[in-house]
Design an enzyme around this catalytic site. Structure first.
Site, short mmCIF file in Angstrom:
data_model
loop_
_atom_site.label_atom_id
_atom_site.label_comp_id
_atom_site.label_asym_id
_atom_site.label_seq_id
_atom_site.Cartn_x
_atom_site.Cartn_y
_atom_site.Cartn_z
N SER A 128 0.82 -1.21 0.00
CA SER A 128 0.00 0.00 0.00
C SER A 128 0.85 1.26 0.00
CB SER A 128 -0.88 0.00 1.25
OG SER A 128 -1.47 1.27 1.44
N TYR A 152 -2.09 5.20 -4.15
CA TYR A 152 -3.11 6.22 -3.91
C TYR A 152 -2.57 7.44 -4.64
CZ TYR A 152 -6.15 3.87 -0.61
OH TYR A 152 -7.06 3.03 -0.04
N THR A 178 -5.58 2.51 -7.08
CA THR A 178 -6.88 2.39 -6.42
C THR A 178 -7.74 3.61 -6.72
OG1 THR A 178 -5.90 1.04 -4.70
CG2 THR A 178 -8.01 2.08 -4.18
N LYS A 260 -7.88 -0.63 -9.56
CA LYS A 260 -8.57 -1.32 -8.48
C LYS A 260 -9.82 -0.54 -8.06
CE LYS A 260 -7.64 -3.14 -3.79
NZ LYS A 260 -8.12 -2.18 -2.81
N HIS A 284 -13.55 -2.41 -2.12
CA HIS A 284 -12.71 -2.04 -0.98
C HIS A 284 -13.16 -2.80 0.28
CE1 HIS A 284 -9.61 1.21 -0.35
NE2 HIS A 284 -9.82 0.92 0.91
C1 LIG Z 1 -7.55 -1.90 7.24
C2 LIG Z 1 -7.65 -1.84 5.75
C3 LIG Z 1 -6.83 -0.96 5.06
C4 LIG Z 1 -6.87 -0.92 3.67
N1 LIG Z 1 -6.00 -0.10 3.01
C5 LIG Z 1 -5.98 -0.10 1.67
C6 LIG Z 1 -5.02 0.64 0.97
O1 LIG Z 1 -4.15 1.27 1.56
N2 LIG Z 1 -5.07 0.64 -0.38
C7 LIG Z 1 -6.02 -0.08 -1.09
O2 LIG Z 1 -6.02 -0.06 -2.31
N3 LIG Z 1 -6.93 -0.82 -0.44
C8 LIG Z 1 -6.92 -0.86 0.92
N4 LIG Z 1 -7.82 -1.66 1.55
C9 LIG Z 1 -8.75 -2.51 0.78
C10 LIG Z 1 -8.09 -3.87 0.43
O3 LIG Z 1 -7.08 -3.72 -0.53
C11 LIG Z 1 -9.11 -4.85 -0.16
O4 LIG Z 1 -9.76 -4.26 -1.27
C12 LIG Z 1 -10.15 -5.32 0.83
O5 LIG Z 1 -9.61 -5.48 2.13
C13 LIG Z 1 -10.71 -6.64 0.33
O6 LIG Z 1 -11.74 -7.09 1.13
P1 LIG Z 1 -11.57 -8.19 2.30
O7 LIG Z 1 -10.92 -7.48 3.43
O8 LIG Z 1 -12.97 -8.56 2.55
O9 LIG Z 1 -10.73 -9.32 1.75
C14 LIG Z 1 -7.79 -1.74 2.95
C15 LIG Z 1 -8.61 -2.62 3.65
C16 LIG Z 1 -8.54 -2.70 5.03
C17 LIG Z 1 -9.41 -3.69 5.74
O1 LIG Z 2 -8.78 2.30 5.39
C1 LIG Z 2 -8.78 2.06 4.20
O2 LIG Z 2 -9.65 1.34 3.66
C2 LIG Z 2 -7.78 2.65 3.34
O3 LIG Z 2 -7.83 2.35 2.18
C3 LIG Z 2 -6.74 3.55 3.82
C4 LIG Z 2 -6.70 4.86 3.38
C5 LIG Z 2 -5.71 5.71 3.84
C6 LIG Z 2 -4.77 5.27 4.74
C7 LIG Z 2 -4.81 3.97 5.16
C8 LIG Z 2 -5.78 3.09 4.70
#
Ligand SMILES: Cc1cc2nc3c(=O)[nH]c(=O)nc-3n(C[C@H](O)[C@H](O)[C@H](O)COP(=O)(O)O)c2cc1C
Ligand SMILES: O=C(O)C(=O)c1ccccc1
Length: 389
Positions: A128, A152, A178, A260, A284
């Protein structure tokens, strides 16, 4: 021949001869509750939290559950190979770890531990932009494993360019952009705890270490951390972006680019026309648009629109090997998994993440075999029926 993922089953039983049982449950849906008991409600609230009343996360699960596998018999499945080609890369199985920011709220070894676990199993780790560790340091932990970087897309094009240059120099080859988080959604669990990790500086490592980001600050980060956080909040995403802006990414990245957060077939078509290489059908994990279409319902429409032109990946709601099977049957080439590995990390660091990968792939391998398939390539829509809603 591919790796024998199902052997994990016998490894567990053989260890049991000495009285040992797995350190973590093999039903990965139990990990959230255990992590909450271990780490408390703050960090787990952030990871488990969803947009609005959680309806999208529930719909993701329901859309996978509603589809049922129709197993076929007597099809010689004694030798199986789960490997797939994704974006010109040979993967040992149709799985990657989704980009998840702020992993240090789960474990001090954070992204490096998750990246090492993925590398040990040969599974791509998508780092990420909002990692707790600078990308160069995580890259070192990845050895010769596939390095994928999630962008991002920063508001300032100089910061965007700098991120892409740094990622390339650190050996990342696939760019995952994303699109579904130009703003953070309304997330009641975080609001009620008044808790956002990055307001405490977590998940800002790539930004605070970036010369182009630093150039926008009046004082160095350590002299005025609050101003640096404010600058990050204004920078990390940009709701003004639109389709023509993708040309900037195509010009500044020579490897595969995957978008994404695509859910509509017309957006997938636009991705193809913009010269992108793939899409991740994702909402997401239900954290952005409450009331959104479930990803398993969006997936067949996207593959129908662009399956012959783009690599279609899938995430949001994958919890078991049979979920992966269903996503493949609906047209995905591979899936990403998010929260299960995050909880594995929280509970047991790198071995916890490896446990999650091995459980998912052992279960997938067995699901293939027991459903009459020796490779992912033969799985298709004919393997599923849909329960009446
Ligand atoms: C705590 C958390 C932080 C996340 N941070 C990002 C991120 O930094 N960038 C991103 O593209 N997706 C982020 N996501 C989304 C994940 O890439 C992914 O799409 C999602 O967790 C998939 O669903 P699942 O948790 O049900 O497997 C985040 C998800 C969670 C739970
Ligand atoms: O929390 C999230 O889903 C996420 O994508 C995110 C966004 C910024 C910083 C850290 C995580």
């Amino acid at each position: 021949m591919g790796k024998h993922w199902a052997d994990f089953q016998y490894e567990i039983y053989l260890n049991g001869m000495t009285g040992a049982v797995p350190r973590l449950p093999t039903d990965l849906t139990r990990l959230e509750e255990l992590t909450e008991q271990r780490l408390g409600p703050g960090p787990v609230g952030y990871v488990a939290g969803n947009a609005g009343n959680g309806s999208t996360a529930r719909a993701n699960r329901a859309a996978l559950e509603r589809r049922r596998i129709v197993p076929r018999m007597l099809r010689d499945v004694h030798e199986r190979d789960l490997s797939v080609e994704v974006l010109g890369r040979a993967l040992p199985a149709p799985l990657a770890l989704a980009p998840v920011g702020v992993l240090s709220i789960m474990h001090p070894d954070a992204e490096s531990a998750a990246a090492r676990a993925a590398a040990a199993q040969g599974v791509p780790f998508v780092l990420s932009s909002a990692s707790s560790t600078p990308m160069e340091q995580v890259a070192e932990a990845m050895g010769d494993a596939e390095r994928w970087f999630q962008l991002y897309w920063p508001r300032d094009p100089e910061v965007a360019r700098s991120f892409l240059n740094r990622a390339r120099a650190a050996g990342f080859s696939v760019l995952v952009v994303t699109l579904d988080t130009p703003l953070l959604a309304w997330r009641p669990r975080d609001l009620d705890q008044a808790y956002l990790p990055f307001l405490h500086g977590v998940g800002t490592a790539n930004y605070f270490s970036d010369p182009a980001f630093q150039a926008g600050l009046a004082k160095p980060v350590h002299e005025d951390p609050n101003a640096a956080v404010t600058h990050f909040v204004g920078m990390f995403a940009d709701p003004a972006k639109s389709w023509p802006d993708l040309a900037f990414l195509r010009e500044n990245w020579d490897g595969p680019i995957v978008l994404k957060g695509v859910l509509h077939p017309d957006d997938a078509r636009q991705a193809a026309e913009a010269g992108m290489d793939g899409v991740v059908v994702s909402n997401h994990g239900g954290r952005q648009v409450a009331g959104s279409v479930a990803t398993a319902d969006a997936l067949p429409r996207v593959t129908e629109a662009v399956g012959d032109r783009l690599t279609v990946l899938f995430d949001s709601g994958i919890r078991t090997g049979d979920d992966i099977f269903k996503a493949l049957a609906l047209g995905a080439r591979a899936v990403l998994v998010g929260r299960p590995y995050v909880y594995g990390l929280g509970l047991d660091g790198r071995p916890g993440v490896e446990h999650v990968i091995r459980c998912l792939l052992a279960e997938l391998d067995l699901t293939l075999a027991l459903s009459g398939h020796a490779t992912p390539g033969t799985i298709g829509p004919a393997d599923l029926v849909e329960d009446p809603a």
